[in-house]
Design a protein around this motif. Structure first.
Motif, mmCIF file in Angstrom:
data_model
loop_
_atom_site.group_PDB
_atom_site.id
_atom_site.type_symbol
_atom_site.label_atom_id
_atom_site.label_comp_id
_atom_site.label_asym_id
_atom_site.label_seq_id
_atom_site.Cartn_x
_atom_site.Cartn_y
_atom_site.Cartn_z
ATOM 1 N N VAL A 68 -17.712 -13.381 8.372
ATOM 2 C CA VAL A 68 -16.488 -13.003 7.725
ATOM 3 C C VAL A 68 -15.561 -12.493 8.831
ATOM 4 O O VAL A 68 -15.380 -11.520 9.695
ATOM 5 N N VAL A 69 -14.100 -12.894 8.478
ATOM 6 C CA VAL A 69 -12.758 -13.204 9.449
ATOM 7 C C VAL A 69 -11.583 -12.071 8.469
ATOM 8 O O VAL A 69 -11.581 -12.799 8.026
ATOM 9 N N ASP A 70 -11.898 -10.955 8.860
ATOM 10 C CA ASP A 70 -10.745 -10.020 8.779
ATOM 11 C C ASP A 70 -9.151 -10.342 9.036
ATOM 12 O O ASP A 70 -8.944 -9.920 9.939
ATOM 13 N N SER A 71 -8.264 -10.293 8.530
ATOM 14 C CA SER A 71 -6.802 -9.909 8.943
ATOM 15 C C SER A 71 -6.705 -9.375 7.615
ATOM 16 O O SER A 71 -6.904 -9.743 6.284
ATOM 17 N N TRP A 72 -4.996 -9.062 7.938
ATOM 18 C CA TRP A 72 -3.967 -7.677 7.423
ATOM 19 C C TRP A 72 -3.154 -8.260 7.426
ATOM 20 O O TRP A 72 -2.750 -8.789 8.713
#
Length: 187
Positions: free
Chosen positions: A135-139
């Motif tokens: 899972v690649v998290d980004s905001w």
């Protein structure tokens, strides 16, 4: 989000001063919380417990479910056991108008002594993607919030009537520290 009589009593005995009921986005939920607080009147009085209810809003007018903020604030204003009315986990660009709505309703109900509690999120949107099973998290911060600084906005919220200010999602300890410094510079 409602605590039992037993845990409310235990909280009071252990030195808890405030019960925060937060992320409330539905008018019916506000009504039920106010009713339960009234049922626990003796416990709240004996423990000298304050309570606040913090709403989540989809914009400057509506709760997450589409009920109006003004209706929810009016319900809370009528409860002697709701000592603080707040907004949490809501995008920061809506906070000033929401404070205005809260103040207007509290004035109409003659309960301006209730504390306004504000702790919004950063306005960023979470994007989670799966990349090769990770899972690649980004905001991402929307363009209209580029250059926005929590501490500057928080000072404006205090000037508009907020008595308690904090942060929710993506507001950091650094943001709070910077706000504290800005606020102390003003006094």
């Amino acid at each position: 989000a409602v605590v039992s009589t037993q845990s409310t009593g235990e909280a009071a005995k252990s030195g808890v001063a405030v019960i925060a009921i937060e992320t409330v986005g539905d008018l019916l939920e506000v009504q039920i919380i106010c009713e339960v607080l009234a049922e626990k009147a003796d416990t709240l009085r004996e423990g000298k417990l304050s309570t606040w209810i913090a709403l989540t809003c989809r914009d400057e007018t509506f709760l997450d479910t589409g009920d109006t903020v003004a209706e929810a604030v009016a319900l809370m204003a009528q409860s002697e056991f709701v000592t603080g009315i707040g907004i949490n986990c809501t995008e920061p660009e809506y906070i000033l108008p929401l404070i205005g709505t809260i103040r207007k309703v509290l004035a109409e109900k003659c309960v301006e002594e209730k504390v306004i509690v504000i702790y919004p999120n950063s306005g960023e949107t979470y994007y989670g993607e799966i990349d090769d099973e990770d899972v690649v998290d980004s905001w991402k911060k929307p363009k209209e919030l580029q250059g926005w600084h929590f501490e500057e906005a928080a000072v404006e919220w205090v000037k508009a009537g907020a008595g308690v200010v904090g942060g929710c999602c993506r507001i950091t300890d650094v943001d709070i520290t910077n706000f504290k410094k800005r606020l102390l510079d003003l006094v």
